[in-house]
Design a protein around this motif. Structure first.
Motif, PDB file in Angstrom:
ATOM      1  N   ASP A 117       0.816  -1.215   0.000  1.00 42.82           N
ATOM      2  CA  ASP A 117       0.000   0.000   0.000  1.00 42.82           C
ATOM      3  C   ASP A 117       0.850   1.265   0.000  1.00 42.82           C
ATOM      4  OD1 ASP A 117      -2.205  -1.645   0.094  1.00 42.82           O
ATOM      5  OD2 ASP A 117      -2.411  -1.537   2.268  1.00 42.82           O
ATOM      6  N   VAL A 118       2.050   1.185   0.567  1.00 41.08           N
ATOM      7  CA  VAL A 118       2.910   2.376   0.631  1.00 41.08           C
ATOM      8  C   VAL A 118       3.958   2.383  -0.475  1.00 41.08           C
ATOM      9  CG1 VAL A 118       2.568   2.581   3.113  1.00 41.08           C
ATOM     10  CG2 VAL A 118       4.517   1.267   2.262  1.00 41.08           C
ATOM     11  N   GLY A 119       3.857   1.459  -1.410  1.00 37.31           N
ATOM     12  CA  GLY A 119       4.770   1.449  -2.542  1.00 37.31           C
ATOM     13  C   GLY A 119       5.982   0.574  -2.373  1.00 37.31           C
ATOM     14  N   GLY A 120       6.010  -0.306  -1.355  1.00 41.76           N
ATOM     15  CA  GLY A 120       7.140  -1.192  -1.151  1.00 41.76           C
ATOM     16  C   GLY A 120       7.016  -2.475  -1.953  1.00 41.76           C
ATOM     17  N   ASP A 121       8.088  -3.210  -2.019  1.00 43.82           N
ATOM     18  CA  ASP A 121       8.131  -4.466  -2.752  1.00 43.82           C
ATOM     19  C   ASP A 121       8.888  -5.472  -1.904  1.00 43.82           C
ATOM     20  OD1 ASP A 121       8.321  -6.578  -4.470  1.00 43.82           O
ATOM     21  OD2 ASP A 121       9.334  -5.504  -6.088  1.00 43.82           O
ATOM     22  N   GLU A 122       8.257  -6.591  -1.594  1.00 43.27           N
ATOM     23  CA  GLU A 122       8.883  -7.592  -0.743  1.00 43.27           C
ATOM     24  C   GLU A 122      10.115  -8.202  -1.374  1.00 43.27           C
ATOM     25  OE1 GLU A 122       6.226 -11.514  -1.939  1.00 43.27           O
ATOM     26  OE2 GLU A 122       5.446 -10.114  -0.433  1.00 43.27           O
ATOM     27  N   ARG A 123      10.281  -8.065  -2.695  1.00 40.06           N
ATOM     28  CA  ARG A 123      11.446  -8.611  -3.383  1.00 40.06           C
ATOM     29  C   ARG A 123      12.431  -7.522  -3.802  1.00 40.06           C
ATOM     30  NH1 ARG A 123       8.883 -13.062  -7.557  1.00 40.06           N
ATOM     31  NH2 ARG A 123       7.334 -13.949  -6.137  1.00 40.06           N
ATOM     32  N   GLY A 124      12.167  -6.283  -3.417  1.00 44.64           N
ATOM     33  CA  GLY A 124      13.011  -5.183  -3.862  1.00 44.64           C
ATOM     34  C   GLY A 124      14.429  -5.269  -3.327  1.00 44.64           C
ATOM     35  N   GLU A 125      15.354  -4.637  -4.029  1.00 41.01           N
ATOM     36  CA  GLU A 125      16.761  -4.620  -3.647  1.00 41.01           C
ATOM     37  C   GLU A 125      17.238  -3.216  -3.286  1.00 41.01           C
ATOM     38  OE1 GLU A 125      18.781  -6.271  -6.950  1.00 41.01           O
ATOM     39  OE2 GLU A 125      18.017  -8.295  -6.646  1.00 41.01           O
ATOM     40  N   ARG A 126      16.433  -2.205  -3.521  1.00 33.98           N
ATOM     41  CA  ARG A 126      16.776  -0.823  -3.163  1.00 33.98           C
ATOM     42  C   ARG A 126      15.995  -0.449  -1.907  1.00 33.98           C
ATOM     43  NH1 ARG A 126      15.337   3.580  -7.474  1.00 33.98           N
ATOM     44  NH2 ARG A 126      17.333   2.909  -8.346  1.00 33.98           N
ATOM     45  N   PHE A 127      16.676   0.224  -0.990  1.00 34.30           N
ATOM     46  CA  PHE A 127      16.031   0.717   0.224  1.00 34.30           C
ATOM     47  C   PHE A 127      15.841   2.218   0.094  1.00 34.30           C
ATOM     48  CE2 PHE A 127      17.936  -3.240   1.525  1.00 34.30           C
ATOM     49  CZ  PHE A 127      16.995  -3.782   2.387  1.00 34.30           C
ATOM     50  N   GLU A 128      14.612   2.685   0.310  1.00 36.04           N
ATOM     51  CA  GLU A 128      14.313   4.105   0.277  1.00 36.04           C
ATOM     52  C   GLU A 128      13.700   4.516   1.605  1.00 36.04           C
ATOM     53  OE1 GLU A 128      12.614   5.873  -3.165  1.00 36.04           O
ATOM     54  OE2 GLU A 128      13.078   4.147  -4.431  1.00 36.04           O
ATOM     55  N   ALA A 129      13.876   5.788   1.926  1.00 34.24           N
ATOM     56  CA  ALA A 129      13.462   6.288   3.244  1.00 34.24           C
ATOM     57  C   ALA A 129      11.990   6.664   3.263  1.00 34.24           C
ATOM     58  CB  ALA A 129      14.309   7.492   3.628  1.00 34.24           C
ATOM     59  N   ALA A 130      11.383   6.437   4.415  1.00 31.93           N
ATOM     60  CA  ALA A 130      10.007   6.851   4.666  1.00 31.93           C
ATOM     61  C   ALA A 130       9.907   7.211   6.138  1.00 31.93           C
ATOM     62  CB  ALA A 130       9.023   5.735   4.302  1.00 31.93           C
ATOM     63  N   VAL A 131       8.788   7.786   6.521  1.00 35.05           N
ATOM     64  CA  VAL A 131       8.547   8.152   7.913  1.00 35.05           C
ATOM     65  C   VAL A 131       7.337   7.378   8.408  1.00 35.05           C
ATOM     66  CG1 VAL A 131       7.850   9.980   9.498  1.00 35.05           C
ATOM     67  CG2 VAL A 131       9.567  10.440   7.746  1.00 35.05           C
ATOM     68  N   VAL A 132       7.495   6.746   9.561  1.00 38.76           N
ATOM     69  CA  VAL A 132       6.385   6.077  10.220  1.00 38.76           C
ATOM     70  C   VAL A 132       5.998   6.906  11.440  1.00 38.76           C
ATOM     71  CG1 VAL A 132       5.681   4.056  11.527  1.00 38.76           C
ATOM     72  CG2 VAL A 132       6.972   3.778   9.429  1.00 38.76           C
ATOM     73  N   ALA A 133       4.740   7.222  11.566  1.00 41.08           N
ATOM     74  CA  ALA A 133       4.260   8.055  12.676  1.00 41.08           C
ATOM     75  C   ALA A 133       3.156   7.331  13.428  1.00 41.08           C
ATOM     76  CB  ALA A 133       3.752   9.388  12.158  1.00 41.08           C
ATOM     77  N   CYS A 134       3.207   7.486  14.740  1.00 39.66           N
ATOM     78  CA  CYS A 134       2.147   6.972  15.601  1.00 39.66           C
ATOM     79  C   CYS A 134       1.719   8.119  16.514  1.00 39.66           C
ATOM     80  CB  CYS A 134       2.629   5.779  16.416  1.00 39.66           C
ATOM     81  SG  CYS A 134       1.390   5.120  17.550  1.00 39.66           S
ATOM     82  N   VAL A 135       0.509   8.599  16.346  1.00 38.17           N
ATOM     83  CA  VAL A 135       0.016   9.768  17.061  1.00 38.17           C
ATOM     84  C   VAL A 135      -1.143   9.353  17.957  1.00 38.17           C
ATOM     85  CG1 VAL A 135      -0.947  12.091  16.835  1.00 38.17           C
ATOM     86  CG2 VAL A 135       0.702  11.233  15.136  1.00 38.17           C
ATOM     87  N   ALA A 136      -1.060   9.715  19.219  1.00 39.19           N
ATOM     88  CA  ALA A 136      -2.154   9.454  20.155  1.00 39.19           C
ATOM     89  C   ALA A 136      -3.148  10.606  20.078  1.00 39.19           C
ATOM     90  CB  ALA A 136      -1.606   9.303  21.571  1.00 39.19           C
ATOM     91  N   LEU A 137      -4.391  10.303  19.822  1.00 43.74           N
ATOM     92  CA  LEU A 137      -5.443  11.304  19.669  1.00 43.74           C
ATOM     93  C   LEU A 137      -6.452  11.179  20.817  1.00 43.74           C
ATOM     94  CD1 LEU A 137      -6.192  10.972  15.848  1.00 43.74           C
ATOM     95  CD2 LEU A 137      -4.773  12.678  16.956  1.00 43.74           C
ATOM     96  N   ARG A 138      -6.862  12.315  21.348  1.00 42.37           N
ATOM     97  CA  ARG A 138      -7.932  12.329  22.363  1.00 42.37           C
ATOM     98  C   ARG A 138      -9.021  13.298  21.901  1.00 42.37           C
ATOM     99  NH1 ARG A 138      -7.653  12.444  28.851  1.00 42.37           N
ATOM    100  NH2 ARG A 138      -7.368  10.237  28.317  1.00 42.37           N
ATOM    101  N   TYR A 139     -10.225  12.772  21.805  1.00 39.10           N
ATOM    102  CA  TYR A 139     -11.395  13.593  21.503  1.00 39.10           C
ATOM    103  C   TYR A 139     -12.104  13.886  22.830  1.00 39.10           C
ATOM    104  CZ  TYR A 139     -10.544  12.025  16.732  1.00 39.10           C
ATOM    105  OH  TYR A 139      -9.975  11.769  15.505  1.00 39.10           O
TER     106      TYR A 139
END
Length: 481
Positions: free
Chosen positions: A373-395
């Motif tokens: 879904d994020v454009g990765g490939d389980e067989r890929g040979e090139r590593f590219e950078a991405a950011v993973v975020a986990c945000v706590a939300l309170r309503y």
């Protein structure tokens, strides 16, 4: 000409028949494990279950897989669970690495390199020319060891069964597979990988227009259940009473109206070059002799003799079997042990770029369900950078006396100078999806992580931001609804 056995895991044209697909995978994996001296039961062997599920996973995704890719992913397969257990609980990583080393020793063998060269193992192109004319294809395994013969023969038979099931029913003869000396492939007291496809061909091939011919000088080593499905028998002189008794039992099972005593007397009275003929619909056997023909009976041809015999055909430019279907991955021209290192482009580097302090670097697990879904490939040979975020939300709605806590997990890829909130992909990840390095199982806990995603290509991508702004609050509101 050589036959490409290694690159034969092409996606079947029809995956709807689970039995045919399962049988083809089972034959391949059983033969492959036999090459590394693993006697694997398809229902209980951890090695067999892992490899079979890996191949099935790739086929269901529409991806062909070759042996090098399969072996390379044994330690870290793109599978999270096997059955109801986690992969590491079912088959620990240390044990998977041991299996990887065994299979890699096979690939590293110089003698095995030839298995990945030559014409593809495609039944349609082997038995028919591009314009639809039938032709004869002879596959010799005389130069192989017993385990190698089992692997190659089971693979060829499995491919034949898959091709057969794709044909429509007919009363005309489409093809006739012939096995010279079937002893060892159809044992009555064991289940070699070749037995199941042979039994299936004996039972079902005639409905699809295939006539099967089996020959042997060791009838006692043949499962009588398969022989009882044969409409035509040609039996020569049998040297022992045990061989004769076994054939009589098979004759009795195949046709209850046969006079067993008469058949026994007929077999006992056969002379040289005489055979007893039993045909479907005829209770009484017949005796016939072979027509005289000059034969030097030289025995099996050597590989040099085969090359000499095929030289005129190659010189005439006779086309080789057609290429494999488009769904198959290309077969590498180099040996399995060679490494092709491409040149780096201007925005690539062979070393990891610097990352801002306090930002741990993780690697995405190939089994992460959101990798594609994020454009990765389980067989890929090139590593590219991405950011993973986990945000706590309170309503917190005071008037309604409502407090609701939620978590927002997302991946931002690709990273560019100006962050675009529309590129944020909401995911649901856990620590299993992120690794400290490509070989470990989890990453240290951190609310914001730099993530390396696998892409197709050679090396590290050098474009990497040392800081990234948090996703906008308006985007959270849009995502949450």
């Amino acid at each position: 000409m050589a036959l490409n056995i290694v690159g034969s895991l092409h996606v079947p044209a029809d995956l709807r028949d689970a039995e045919v697909v399962g049988d083809e995978i089972e034959g391949y994996v059983t033969g492959l494990l036999g090459l590394v001296n693993i006697d694997a039961d398809p229902r209980s062997s951890l090695e067999h279950i892992l490899l079979s599920n890996h191949i099935h996973h790739s086929w269901q995704a529409g991806k062909a897989i070759d042996l090098m890719t399969l072996v390379g992913q044994v330690a870290t397969p793109p599978i999270r669970k096997l059955g109801v257990f986690e992969l590491d609980q079912f088959f620990p990583e240390s044990d998977r690495m041991g299996l990887t080393m065994k299979l890699n020793r096979l690939l590293a063998s110089p003698s095995f390199a030839a298995w990945g060269a030559g014409a593809p193992l495609d039944m349609q192109s082997m038995m028919y020319t591009p314009d639809g004319k039938p032709r004869c294809a002879i596959i010799t395994t005389a130069h192989l060891s017993d385990t190698e013969r089992q692997f190659v023969t089971s693979l060829v038979l499995s491919k034949l069964v898959t091709w057969m099931r794709a044909q429509s029913g007919t009363t005309d003869l489409r093809a006739m597979p012939y096995m010279d000396e079937v002893a060892g492939y159809l044992l009555p007291t064991a289940n070699p990988p070749t037995k199941k496809p042979i039994m299936l061909l004996m039972k079902q091939a005639r409905a699809f227009g295939l006539g099967v011919v089996l020959s042997t000088q060791n009838p006692v080593d043949i499962d009588y259940k398969a022989i009882s499905n044969a409409d035509t028998w040609m039996i020569g002189r049998l040297q022992t009473d045990r061989d004769k008794a076994l054939r009589l039992d098979g004759t009795s099972s195949a046709a209850g109206g046969v006079d067993i005593n008469a058949v026994g007397d007929t077999i006992s009275g056969l002379g040289k070059q005489e055979f007893m003929l039993r045909r479907a619909g005829q209770d009484q056997p017949e005796v016939f002799t072979t027509h005289w023909a000059m034969s030097y009976l030289r025995g099996p041809m050597t590989r040099d003799q085969i090359d000499t015999m095929m030289a005129p055909t190659k010189a005439d430019g006779t086309p080789a079997p057609a290429a494999a279907p488009a769904t198959a991955s290309p077969t590498p021209a180099t040996s399995p042990t060679s490494v092709d290192i491409p040149e780096l482009s201007d925005d690539e580097t062979a070393v990891i770029p610097d990352v801002a302090d306090g930002r741990p670097v993780c690697y995405v697990d190939v089994a992460a369900p959101w990798l594609g879904d994020v454009g990765g490939d389980e067989r890929g040979e090139r590593f590219e950078a991405a950011v993973v975020a986990c945000v706590a939300l309170r309503y917190d709605e005071t008037k309604a006396d409502l407090i609701h806590d939620d978590e927002y997990e997302a991946v931002l890829f690709p990273l560019v100078e100006q962050i675009d909130a529309s590129h944020i992909v909401q995911v649901d990840y856990d620590d299993r999806d992120l690794r400290v390095n490509p070989r470990t199982r989890s990453c240290s806990d951190s609310p914001t992580r730099k993530l390396r995603t696998r892409r197709s290509g050679p090396k590290w991508n050098a474009t990497f931001g040392t800081s990234s702004p948090a996703p906008s609050t308006s985007n959270f509101r849009r995502t949450q609804g």
